[in-house]
Enzyme design. Structure first.
Site, PDB file in Angstrom:
ATOM      1  N   GLY A  34      -1.408   0.214  -0.247  1.00 30.56           N
ATOM      2  CA  GLY A  34      -1.580  -1.429   0.121  1.00 30.56           C
ATOM      3  C   GLY A  34      -0.448  -1.962  -0.774  1.00 30.56           C
ATOM      4  CG  ASN A  35       2.406  -2.805   0.329  1.00 31.62           C
ATOM      5  OD1 ASN A  35       2.567  -3.383   1.496  1.00 31.62           O
ATOM      6  ND2 ASN A  35       2.438  -1.457   0.482  1.00 31.62           N
ATOM      7  N   GLY A  50       4.101   2.255  -6.543  1.00 32.73           N
ATOM      8  CA  GLY A  50       3.526   3.133  -7.454  1.00 32.73           C
ATOM      9  C   GLY A  50       2.865   2.815  -8.869  1.00 32.73           C
ATOM     10  CB  SER A  79       7.663   2.690   0.173  1.00 34.17           C
ATOM     11  OG  SER A  79       6.044   2.970   0.349  1.00 34.17           O
ATOM     12  CG  HIS A  98       0.117  -2.959   4.360  1.00 33.62           C
ATOM     13  ND1 HIS A  98      -0.503  -2.395   5.321  1.00 33.62           N
ATOM     14  CD2 HIS A  98       0.642  -1.735   3.422  1.00 33.62           C
ATOM     15  CE1 HIS A  98      -0.393  -1.012   5.410  1.00 33.62           C
ATOM     16  NE2 HIS A  98       0.251  -0.699   4.266  1.00 33.62           N
ATOM     17  CG  HIS A 100      -3.875   2.069   2.972  1.00 36.62           C
ATOM     18  ND1 HIS A 100      -3.225   3.088   2.576  1.00 36.62           N
ATOM     19  CD2 HIS A 100      -2.655   1.346   3.816  1.00 36.62           C
ATOM     20  CE1 HIS A 100      -2.025   2.825   2.676  1.00 36.62           C
ATOM     21  NE2 HIS A 100      -1.701   1.951   3.368  1.00 36.62           N
TER      22      HIS A 100
END
Length: 219
Positions: A34-35, A50, A79, A98, A100
């Site tokens: 996620g980000n 990361g 990414s 974002h 998961h």
């Protein structure tokens, strides 16, 4: 982050880190998945690739321009930067989240659109679509996401997760939480043997959408 940066940028970075940590604490991401990002003018502050969120501090800020050129920080951006930039270029978003999230990701493997099992879909602009699968970090994924986001503030990414955006990080995060709850609800209701969940009509959802325009406290 250099103290030369405006306070608005320093505050936005603090908000990005706080929101990223919140997503981990709430179980919407695992590890460094996620980000999160926030836009300040033509600058996008985004979580790095990361790096565990609990290790991020004021001097770890990552900032890029709307073309993706890094202008702040030494750590590399997530990414999924193409995904975030695509939202900012195509909408008036000030924040993107974002995740998961487990239930939402599970639903993304089952349906092209989240069934209207609850009026919470109105919070996201209508029936939530699932973007076609493409590998993470690719322009193809960003394009598929934008198609799913038409007239919406959130979508699922097939076999991947969720994307929501808003005027603030709090709003974008709330939409993520609502989407995960909606997916959890549908999975729970649809798992009862011999029963099929009753769904709302588009007219009923439109009625809720209109009612939400006057929802909340008035100053």
């Amino acid at each position: 982050m250099s103290q030369q940066q405006p306070e608005s940028v320093r505050q936005a970075w603090r908000d990005v880190v706080d929101t990223a940590r919140r997503s981990a604490a709430d179980g919407l991401v695992v590890g460094t998945s996620g980000n999160v990002s926030a836009r300040v003018g033509d600058l996008v502050l985004v979580t790095p690739s990361g790096v565990p969120y609990d290790r991020l501090g004021p001097d770890d800020a990552v900032g890029v321009d709307l073309e993706g050129h890094q202008v702040i920080g030494d750590l590399g951006p997530t990414s999924e930067l193409p995904l975030h930039l695509a939202v900012y270029r195509s909408t008036d978003a000030a924040a993107v989240v974002h995740t998961h999230a487990v239930h939402a990701t599970a639903v993304s493997t089952l349906v092209a659109e989240v069934p209207l099992v609850h009026y919470a879909a109105a919070i996201l602009g209508g029936p939530v679509r699932t973007a076609a699968y493409a590998r993470y970090g690719t322009p193809e994924l960003a394009d598929a996401m934008l198609e799913a986001l038409r007239d919406r503030t959130g979508c699922l990414l097939a076999n991947h997760g969720t994307v929501t955006y808003g005027d603030t990080l709090d709003q974008a995060y709330d939409r993520t939480a609502q989407l995960e709850w909606l997916c959890h609800l549908w999975l729970t209701a649809s798992s009862v043997p011999g029963r099929t969940p009753a769904l709302l009509s588009t007219a009923q959802l439109a009625e809720v959408t209109e009612a939400l325009k006057g929802y909340g406290q008035r100053g």
